[in-house]
Write a protein that holds these residues in place. Structure first.
Motif, short mmCIF file in Angstrom:
data_model
loop_
_atom_site.label_atom_id
_atom_site.label_comp_id
_atom_site.label_asym_id
_atom_site.label_seq_id
_atom_site.Cartn_x
_atom_site.Cartn_y
_atom_site.Cartn_z
N ARG A 30 0.85 -1.20 0.00
CA ARG A 30 0.00 0.00 0.00
C ARG A 30 0.88 1.25 0.00
N ALA A 31 1.90 1.25 0.85
CA ALA A 31 2.79 2.41 0.93
C ALA A 31 3.58 2.60 -0.35
N PHE A 32 4.10 1.51 -0.90
CA PHE A 32 4.96 1.58 -2.09
C PHE A 32 4.17 1.98 -3.33
N VAL A 33 3.06 1.30 -3.58
CA VAL A 33 2.31 1.53 -4.81
C VAL A 33 1.72 2.93 -4.86
N TRP A 34 1.07 3.35 -3.78
CA TRP A 34 0.37 4.63 -3.84
C TRP A 34 1.29 5.82 -3.70
N GLU A 35 2.51 5.59 -3.19
CA GLU A 35 3.51 6.67 -3.19
C GLU A 35 3.89 7.04 -4.62
N ALA A 36 3.78 6.07 -5.54
CA ALA A 36 4.19 6.29 -6.92
C ALA A 36 3.07 6.80 -7.81
N THR A 37 1.85 6.91 -7.30
CA THR A 37 0.74 7.38 -8.12
C THR A 37 0.71 8.90 -8.15
N ASP A 65 -1.60 11.22 -7.51
CA ASP A 65 -2.16 11.94 -6.37
C ASP A 65 -1.77 11.32 -5.02
N ARG A 66 -1.06 10.19 -5.07
CA ARG A 66 -0.54 9.52 -3.87
C ARG A 66 -1.62 9.18 -2.86
N ARG A 67 -2.80 8.86 -3.36
CA ARG A 67 -3.90 8.53 -2.46
C ARG A 67 -4.51 7.20 -2.85
N PRO A 68 -4.56 6.23 -1.93
CA PRO A 68 -5.20 4.95 -2.24
C PRO A 68 -6.70 5.12 -2.40
N PRO A 69 -7.37 4.16 -3.04
CA PRO A 69 -8.80 4.30 -3.31
C PRO A 69 -9.68 4.09 -2.09
#
Length: 202
Positions: free
Chosen positions: A166-173, A175-179
């Motif tokens: 969760r930390a790794f993937v959404w840091e790279a998006t 807006d850096r925000r999980p769904p």
């Protein structure tokens, strides 16, 4: 306003610098400057940057290790799912806040190796949460709340691995925000995991 004690200012400055420029590029000289003290004063409290990093982990970030140690010693009156929900929540917060700090180490293999050697010397490291969660799950297994055939180490790796991801993937998006919210994520992970490892009563 009364100034904070020197040690508090040093740990606060270390946390801020490590989160903004990464552990690899943060120096004790820069930390001391940001804390408003000399580098010599910093070394009165901390013998190395690694020791200061541990202080940041233990004093300024979510307390994952303490929670795991407490639950391993005494699972308490809550259900396994409730405990795993709290663990997942704290773990997700912990990795979310530590990922930006340690990510820079992976760009400098020699520095990463020195850091890992120092962590081993202090008896710390990224394997500790896995060991702590495994110990908690084994405790629940001994109490009969987890199926005898379940694998506590695999379950611990699955839960914590999801939190790291969760930390790794959404840091790279962008807006850096999980769904999903943190609470929804923690409940979903705990519910899914307990469905696989807990004893069925029907």
């Amino acid at each position: 306003m009364e100034q904070k004690p020197t040690r508090v200012r040093i740990v606060d400055a270390a946390r801020d610098l490590m989160r903004t420029v990464g552990l690899a590029r943060t120096t004790t000289k820069e930390i001391a400057k940001a804390a408003g003290c000399s580098e010599a004063a910093l070394y009165k409290y901390f013998s190395s940057k690694e020791e200061l990093f541990l202080a940041v982990l233990e004093e300024r970030l979510p307390r994952l290790g303490g929670l795991l140690d407490t639950l391993a010693a005494d699972p308490g009156g809550r259900t396994v799912e409730q405990n795993l929900t709290e663990i997942a929540r704290q773990a997700a917060l912990f990795y979310e806040q530590t990922f930006p700090v340690v990510a820079s180490l992976y760009a400098e293999p020699q520095l990463k190796q020195r850091h890992e050697e120092a962590m081993r010397a202090y008896g710390k490291g990224p394997h500790k949460p896995v060991e702590g969660l495994t110990a908690y799950l084994r405790s629940e297994q001994r109490h009969g709340r987890i199926a005898a055939g379940a694998d506590p180490a695999a379950a611990a790796a699955l839960l914590l691995g999801a939190c790291v991801q969760r930390a790794f993937v959404w840091e790279a998006t962008p807006d850096r925000r999980p769904p999903d919210s943190l609470d929804d994520f923690a409940r979903g992970i705990a519910r899914t995991l307990t469905a696989g490892i807990c004893r069925r009563t029907d």
